[in-house]
Design a protein around this motif. Sequence first.
Motif: not given
Length: 64
Positions: A40, A43-44, A46-48, A50-51
């Motif tokens: 988890e 994944g967080l 990676k998302a951060l 990308e943002r």
Amino acid sequence: MAKALVGYVGGPTPDQIRESARLRRRVADLEAEVLRLKVENDGLLKALGERVEAVDELLEPLAH
């Protein structure tokens, strides 16, 4: 004599065997939870990332 002092005369008791099994299950549950949290977290992160890249792209024209 040492065995008698430690309480292991005749081997582990049924209570000790049950407690040992319970503790092994608990350790396995905690290891699974650690793995789930690592996945988890990855994944967080990676998302951060990308943002942050998206915001950097939006701000890039302002830097020039």
